[in-house]
Motif scaffolding. Sequence first.
Motif, mmCIF file in Angstrom:
data_model
loop_
_atom_site.group_PDB
_atom_site.id
_atom_site.type_symbol
_atom_site.label_atom_id
_atom_site.label_comp_id
_atom_site.label_asym_id
_atom_site.label_seq_id
_atom_site.Cartn_x
_atom_site.Cartn_y
_atom_site.Cartn_z
ATOM 1 N N ALA A 27 0.829 -1.132 0.106
ATOM 2 C CA ALA A 27 0.047 -0.027 0.141
ATOM 3 C C ALA A 27 0.943 1.214 0.027
ATOM 4 O O ALA A 27 0.564 2.176 -0.790
ATOM 5 C CB ALA A 27 -0.794 0.035 1.349
ATOM 6 N N ASP A 30 2.177 1.657 -3.316
ATOM 7 C CA ASP A 30 1.190 2.282 -4.286
ATOM 8 C C ASP A 30 1.049 3.847 -4.137
ATOM 9 O O ASP A 30 0.634 4.489 -5.092
ATOM 10 C CB ASP A 30 -0.175 1.499 -4.028
ATOM 11 N N ILE A 34 1.126 6.699 -6.869
ATOM 12 C CA ILE A 34 0.085 7.689 -7.171
ATOM 13 C C ILE A 34 0.440 9.027 -6.866
ATOM 14 O O ILE A 34 -0.086 10.030 -7.658
ATOM 15 C CB ILE A 34 -1.164 7.049 -6.312
ATOM 16 N N PRO A 76 -7.211 3.271 -8.642
ATOM 17 C CA PRO A 76 -7.335 1.985 -8.162
ATOM 18 C C PRO A 76 -8.160 1.072 -8.506
ATOM 19 O O PRO A 76 -7.804 -0.256 -8.932
ATOM 20 C CB PRO A 76 -7.594 2.274 -6.439
ATOM 21 N N GLU A 80 -6.587 -2.246 -10.649
ATOM 22 C CA GLU A 80 -6.884 -3.465 -10.262
ATOM 23 C C GLU A 80 -7.620 -4.306 -11.094
ATOM 24 O O GLU A 80 -7.576 -5.644 -11.275
ATOM 25 C CB GLU A 80 -7.633 -3.393 -8.789
ATOM 26 N N SER A 87 -1.222 -4.422 -8.480
ATOM 27 C CA SER A 87 -0.900 -2.939 -8.545
ATOM 28 C C SER A 87 0.604 -3.052 -8.529
ATOM 29 O O SER A 87 1.239 -3.892 -8.246
ATOM 30 C CB SER A 87 -1.533 -2.027 -7.689
ATOM 31 N N VAL A 88 1.055 -1.710 -8.766
ATOM 32 C CA VAL A 88 2.680 -1.803 -8.740
ATOM 33 C C VAL A 88 3.268 -2.251 -7.327
ATOM 34 O O VAL A 88 4.203 -3.012 -7.284
ATOM 35 C CB VAL A 88 2.968 -0.139 -8.946
ATOM 36 N N GLY A 89 2.649 -1.759 -6.172
ATOM 37 C CA GLY A 89 3.041 -1.974 -4.874
ATOM 38 C C GLY A 89 2.755 -3.409 -4.560
ATOM 39 O O GLY A 89 3.534 -4.431 -4.049
ATOM 40 N N LYS A 90 1.570 -4.202 -4.911
ATOM 41 C CA LYS A 90 1.407 -5.386 -4.967
ATOM 42 C C LYS A 90 2.239 -6.367 -5.747
ATOM 43 O O LYS A 90 2.818 -7.452 -5.424
ATOM 44 C CB LYS A 90 0.052 -5.934 -5.303
#
Length: 275
Positions: A27, A30, A34, A76, A80, A87-90
């Motif tokens: 998170a 992300d 963002i 988001p 998703e 996402s980029v972070g995930k």
Amino acid sequence: MQDGIVIGEGVVLDARPASFITRAMGAMLDFLVIGAVVAAVLIVGAVWFVENAVLGEDIAAIVYVLANVVVMVGIPVTVETLSRGRSVGKLACGIRVVRDDGGPVRFRHALVRALIGVIELWLTFGGIAAIASLSNAKGKRLGDLAAGTYAVRVRGGKPPSAPVVMPQSLAAWAHTADMRRLPDGLALAARQMLGRAARLAPESRARLADDLAGRIEPYVAPGPPTGTHPEAFLHAVLAERRERELAAGQRERRRAQEQAELLHRLPFAVADPPR
């Protein structure tokens, strides 16, 4: 509670929920991505509006609201939905958002997560999401509970082990051989060696197989046929032990069922009444 997804065939798939720390790191990444994108867009937009002198108070308010909607919900949901829960972070943290049944998330799942995320992530700086995630066995936040989703690890899990298979050339010998109980540590070492044999260097693989075969051979009589490869010998012993233990367990279960049925019958050999 069982961590996994049971498919229609009754098979449990390995789907370990992502830890709270992993989700928090994803998170944060992300938010950074963002934030960087939004900052760049705002700078370019502000320069353009100032140069063209079209940024009045009403327009500024509309732009502010639209920017918040795009940042908190639009981005988001789009990411998703198109990436099926990543996402980029995930992606960087090796996790993915999936449905409770293990399927990929759809637009409605992403939308529900994003709308509730406005409150639990943005307005409370992740406080509500952190409390909910720490209170749930699968690390779900409120958006996950409402959407029927959760985050799972898609890398870093235990690699699958090579199966133990009975060599056809040793099947007849193994079925008739007398195999004493192996020490638990020795049987485990042999199973682990066979599981990662393909990833070992040839010299180490041969040395380990010879050593384990030599340590197991005293527990087996008669010995394997002359010229048997050490790994084939280990496969045969472990596969035969597995089959014998399975058969013994089935016999014990049948015996327990028979005893239970006997205990529930009426005394003095009186037949049970018809059902």
